[in-house]
Design a protein around this motif. Structure first.
Motif, PDB file in Angstrom:
ATOM      1  N   TRP A   6     -11.398  34.776 -26.050  1.00  0.00           N
ATOM      2  CA  TRP A   6     -11.974  35.910 -26.348  1.00  0.00           C
ATOM      3  C   TRP A   6     -10.689  37.167 -26.432  1.00  0.00           C
ATOM      4  O   TRP A   6     -10.605  37.839 -26.956  1.00  0.00           O
ATOM      5  CB  TRP A   6     -13.042  36.521 -25.187  1.00  0.00           C
ATOM      6  CG  TRP A   6     -13.366  37.924 -25.530  1.00  0.00           C
ATOM      7  CD1 TRP A   6     -14.255  38.440 -26.468  1.00  0.00           C
ATOM      8  CD2 TRP A   6     -13.250  39.101 -24.586  1.00  0.00           C
ATOM      9  NE1 TRP A   6     -14.545  39.693 -26.300  1.00  0.00           N
ATOM     10  CE2 TRP A   6     -13.755  40.310 -25.233  1.00  0.00           C
ATOM     11  CE3 TRP A   6     -12.451  39.098 -23.438  1.00  0.00           C
ATOM     12  CZ2 TRP A   6     -13.630  41.296 -24.595  1.00  0.00           C
ATOM     13  CZ3 TRP A   6     -12.268  40.527 -22.842  1.00  0.00           C
ATOM     14  CH2 TRP A   6     -13.024  41.385 -23.386  1.00  0.00           C
ATOM     15  N   ALA A   7      -9.809  36.804 -25.148  1.00  0.00           N
ATOM     16  CA  ALA A   7      -8.556  37.676 -25.241  1.00  0.00           C
ATOM     17  C   ALA A   7      -7.572  37.521 -26.382  1.00  0.00           C
ATOM     18  O   ALA A   7      -7.214  38.266 -26.929  1.00  0.00           O
ATOM     19  CB  ALA A   7      -7.763  37.326 -23.933  1.00  0.00           C
ATOM     20  N   ARG A   8      -7.597  36.310 -26.759  1.00  0.00           N
ATOM     21  CA  ARG A   8      -6.779  35.909 -27.840  1.00  0.00           C
ATOM     22  C   ARG A   8      -7.529  36.676 -29.051  1.00  0.00           C
ATOM     23  O   ARG A   8      -6.507  37.039 -29.918  1.00  0.00           O
ATOM     24  CB  ARG A   8      -6.378  34.432 -28.086  1.00  0.00           C
ATOM     25  CG  ARG A   8      -5.577  33.852 -27.172  1.00  0.00           C
ATOM     26  CD  ARG A   8      -5.352  32.258 -27.470  1.00  0.00           C
ATOM     27  NE  ARG A   8      -4.256  32.037 -26.433  1.00  0.00           N
ATOM     28  CZ  ARG A   8      -4.263  30.566 -26.082  1.00  0.00           C
ATOM     29  NH1 ARG A   8      -5.213  29.866 -26.594  1.00  0.00           N
ATOM     30  NH2 ARG A   8      -3.646  30.184 -25.220  1.00  0.00           N
ATOM     31  N   ALA A   9      -8.660  36.510 -29.405  1.00  0.00           N
ATOM     32  CA  ALA A   9      -9.322  37.172 -30.434  1.00  0.00           C
ATOM     33  C   ALA A   9      -8.952  38.564 -30.384  1.00  0.00           C
ATOM     34  O   ALA A   9      -8.962  39.297 -31.406  1.00  0.00           O
ATOM     35  CB  ALA A   9     -10.700  36.742 -30.487  1.00  0.00           C
ATOM     36  N   LEU A  10      -9.147  39.247 -29.238  1.00  0.00           N
ATOM     37  CA  LEU A  10      -8.808  40.615 -29.332  1.00  0.00           C
ATOM     38  C   LEU A  10      -7.582  41.174 -29.591  1.00  0.00           C
ATOM     39  O   LEU A  10      -7.306  42.092 -30.300  1.00  0.00           O
ATOM     40  CB  LEU A  10      -9.171  41.212 -27.642  1.00  0.00           C
ATOM     41  CG  LEU A  10     -10.798  41.694 -27.313  1.00  0.00           C
ATOM     42  CD1 LEU A  10     -10.660  41.883 -25.700  1.00  0.00           C
ATOM     43  CD2 LEU A  10     -11.332  42.380 -28.135  1.00  0.00           C
ATOM     44  N   LYS A  11      -6.506  40.396 -29.013  1.00  0.00           N
ATOM     45  CA  LYS A  11      -5.202  40.369 -29.588  1.00  0.00           C
ATOM     46  C   LYS A  11      -4.938  40.277 -30.948  1.00  0.00           C
ATOM     47  O   LYS A  11      -4.250  41.223 -31.801  1.00  0.00           O
ATOM     48  CB  LYS A  11      -4.194  39.329 -28.902  1.00  0.00           C
ATOM     49  CG  LYS A  11      -2.767  39.707 -28.984  1.00  0.00           C
ATOM     50  CD  LYS A  11      -2.069  38.724 -28.160  1.00  0.00           C
ATOM     51  CE  LYS A  11      -0.531  38.804 -28.349  1.00  0.00           C
ATOM     52  NZ  LYS A  11       0.282  37.995 -27.668  1.00  0.00           N
ATOM     53  N   ARG A  12      -5.614  39.148 -31.665  1.00  0.00           N
ATOM     54  CA  ARG A  12      -5.352  39.206 -32.888  1.00  0.00           C
ATOM     55  C   ARG A  12      -6.351  40.112 -33.627  1.00  0.00           C
ATOM     56  O   ARG A  12      -5.587  40.845 -34.707  1.00  0.00           O
ATOM     57  CB  ARG A  12      -6.193  37.816 -33.396  1.00  0.00           C
ATOM     58  CG  ARG A  12      -5.949  37.571 -34.900  1.00  0.00           C
ATOM     59  CD  ARG A  12      -7.047  36.735 -35.401  1.00  0.00           C
ATOM     60  NE  ARG A  12      -8.352  37.309 -35.216  1.00  0.00           N
ATOM     61  CZ  ARG A  12      -9.588  36.564 -34.994  1.00  0.00           C
ATOM     62  NH1 ARG A  12      -9.494  35.191 -34.831  1.00  0.00           N
ATOM     63  NH2 ARG A  12     -10.521  37.412 -34.688  1.00  0.00           N
TER      64      ARG A  12
END
Length: 123
Positions: A6-12
């Motif tokens: 989820w955190a990686r998706a937010l950053k992306r």
């Protein structure tokens, strides 16, 4: 979905929104929201400072995802797909840990030199 995913998706998605905000094909309303959200997401300044217990991270956990959701809803799907592919290509690039270590070493040396100079001036 795990927290890390989820955190990686937010950053992306923050990167996608930034890319869309700079694209002239993006409608002005979507561009305005995207610029605000990306600026807030990448800014070191927060509405509520992170050192405030609980509330400091609450704005990051609520405002950034809500703003990203709104921006992504306003951006046309074709632009979103194009910039999402570009953002994923950037995220897939290798990270140089040696370069990061070199930068940290330079900053540490500068901090130590400054501290020693201040200490010698004080004595």
């Amino acid at each position: 979905m795990t927290l890390r995913t989820w955190a990686r998706a937010l950053k992306r998605d923050a990167h996608v929104v930034w890319l869309c905000a700079r694209d002239p094909r993006t409608p002005w309303a979507a561009k305005a929201v995207a610029l605000l959200v990306a600026a807030y997401a990448f800014s070191p300044l927060d509405l509520i400072p992170d050192f405030v217990p609980v509330l400091g991270y609450l704005d990051d956990l609520i405002l950034v995802p809500a703003g990203l959701w709104l921006a992504l809803k306003l951006i046309p799907a074709q632009l979103l797909a194009e910039h999402r592919a570009a953002a994923e290509a950037v995220a897939a690039r290798p990270i140089s840990r040696i370069a990061a270590g070199a930068v940290l070493a330079i900053w540490a040396a500068a901090a130590i030199a400054t501290a020693l100079r201040a200490w010698s001036a004080a004595t």
